[in-house]
Write a protein that holds these residues in place. Structure first.
Motif, PDB file in Angstrom:
ATOM      1  N   THR A 103       2.306   5.543  -1.271  1.00 49.99           N
ATOM      2  CA  THR A 103       2.845   4.183  -1.325  1.00 49.99           C
ATOM      3  C   THR A 103       2.004   3.396  -2.324  1.00 49.99           C
ATOM      4  N   GLU A 104       2.497   2.227  -2.666  1.00 49.99           N
ATOM      5  CA  GLU A 104       1.744   1.363  -3.579  1.00 49.99           C
ATOM      6  C   GLU A 104       0.357   1.074  -2.996  1.00 49.99           C
ATOM      7  N   GLU A 105       0.338   0.835  -1.689  1.00 53.62           N
ATOM      8  CA  GLU A 105      -0.916   0.483  -1.030  1.00 53.62           C
ATOM      9  C   GLU A 105      -1.933   1.639  -1.107  1.00 53.62           C
ATOM     10  N   THR A 106      -1.443   2.855  -0.824  1.00 52.09           N
ATOM     11  CA  THR A 106      -2.360   4.000  -0.852  1.00 52.09           C
ATOM     12  C   THR A 106      -2.829   4.272  -2.284  1.00 52.09           C
ATOM     13  N   TYR A 107      -1.901   4.108  -3.236  1.00 58.40           N
ATOM     14  CA  TYR A 107      -2.289   4.315  -4.636  1.00 58.40           C
ATOM     15  C   TYR A 107      -3.403   3.336  -5.035  1.00 58.40           C
ATOM     16  N   HIS A 108      -3.247   2.074  -4.622  1.00 57.46           N
ATOM     17  CA  HIS A 108      -4.289   1.089  -4.941  1.00 57.46           C
ATOM     18  C   HIS A 108      -5.613   1.441  -4.275  1.00 57.46           C
ATOM     19  N   GLU A 109      -5.530   1.887  -3.033  1.00 58.30           N
ATOM     20  CA  GLU A 109      -6.761   2.280  -2.334  1.00 58.30           C
ATOM     21  C   GLU A 109      -7.438   3.425  -3.091  1.00 58.30           C
ATOM     22  N   LEU A 110      -6.606   4.383  -3.504  1.00 61.02           N
ATOM     23  CA  LEU A 110      -7.140   5.550  -4.215  1.00 61.02           C
ATOM     24  C   LEU A 110      -7.850   5.144  -5.514  1.00 61.02           C
ATOM     25  N   ILE A 111      -7.167   4.360  -6.341  1.00 66.83           N
ATOM     26  CA  ILE A 111      -7.787   4.059  -7.644  1.00 66.83           C
ATOM     27  C   ILE A 111      -8.943   3.074  -7.505  1.00 66.83           C
TER      28      ILE A 111
END
Ligand code: FPP
Ligand code: MG
Length: 292
Positions: A167-175
């Motif tokens: 999700t957008e949220e997980t992608y942001h957390e990852l980067i």
């Protein structure tokens, strides 16, 4: 002096200090460490540390060793990231990656040594008596941002999360973890050495988060298509998630938000604003700016 020239002088100081740090021995291990560190990096993170320190009035001599420690950690992460068991990249900044030049065994140890040396440098850096208390705080911050809760944790997410469940949220957390952590640590270290107050530290962290997000979205834009080229499944990537146009808009928004974070706290730093704005430049990556 113009901002570009001031940053050029800072970059020169970083190169000189890294030379000092890495010329202790001429063993194979040190050769591999020097190979990794002197292969055309932009020194973005130490420039952030020096500029942030300057913004709060810390003397450059004081900040320089910590800025270099962060650059050593950055370079360790690139050496390990390129290894066959992680990204398996033969090239880094247009040249054979460290394990291609020195073998996997030496590259692994060179990465280990760059990481541990960073903490040795931070532990030994000369500091005025009244600033000694800040050393422990900085070492704690750097180790947390580089470790399980930060960069290493982000790398784990990068390896284990598949693109289709992202999700957008997980992608942001990852980067934020993978790339943002070290960038936040870089600006925060300068600010701590400049004895920034709590609200100023908050502003600097907000700047760092947004620069970190912008940095990785830009990297994704410049690297888009690389997974397909290498015949591997797409890794979590802004362009495959949101498309190119939307990624470019996001990049702009993050850079804007980074600058706003400084403005809102009335922090004036031409350098920090310039370094954030630099991320908007999307012309084709030069030979020495290849990442994986
Ligand atoms: C390029 O930096 C680096 C990134 C985009 C960060 C990617 C994150 C990792 C590789 C994390 C790896 C972590 C582990 C634990 C292996 P840059 O463009 O500033 O590079 P430069 O120094 O070449 O200019
Ligand atoms: Mg990689």
């Amino acid at each position: 002096m113009k901002v570009e020239e001031r940053l050029k002088l800072k970059r020169k100081a970083v190169e000189r200090e890294l030379e000092n740090i890495l010329s202790q021995e001429n063993s194979l291990l040190f050769q591999a460490m020097r190979y990794a560190v002197f292969s055309g990096g932009k020194r973005f993170r130490p420039l952030l540390t020096l500029s942030s320190g300057e913004c709060f009035g810390a003397s450059p001599d004081l900040v320089l060793p910590f800025a270099c420690a962060l650059e050593l950690i950055h370079n360790y992460s690139l050496v390990h990231d390129d290894l066959p068991s992680l990204d398996n990249d033969d090239l880094r900044r247009g040249k054979p990656s460290c394990h291609k030049a020195y073998g996997e065994d030496i590259a692994l140890l060179a990465g280990d040594s760059l990481l541990t040396m960073a903490f040795e440098i931070a532990a030994q850096a000369p500091l005025r008596n009244d600033l000694q208390i800040k050393r422990g705080q900085i070492i704690k911050e750097i180790s947390q941002f580089a470790g399980v809760k930060g960069m290493v944790g982000g790398q784990l997410m990068d390896i284990t999360l598949s693109q289709d469940v992202l999700t957008e949220e997980t992608y942001h957390e990852l980067i934020l973890k993978k790339t943002g952590s070290l960038i936040i640590a870089s600006v925060k270290t300068g600010a701590i050495l400049g004895e920034a107050g709590d609200s100023e530290l908050e502003a600097v962290i907000k700047y760092g988060r947004n620069v970190g997000l912008a940095f990785q979205v830009r990297d994704d834009i410049l690297d888009s298509g690389k997974d397909a080229q290498k015949g591997r499944l797409p890794r979590p990537n802004s362009v495959s998630l949101f498309g190119l146009k939307d990624s470019e808009r996001r990049l702009k928004d993050f850079v804007e938000a980074a600058k706003n974070a400084l403005d809102e706290a009335s922090l004036e730093s031409e350098e920090l604003n310039y370094l954030a704005a630099k991320l908007l430049e999307l012309e084709k990556r030069s030979e020495n700016e290849q990442n994986s």
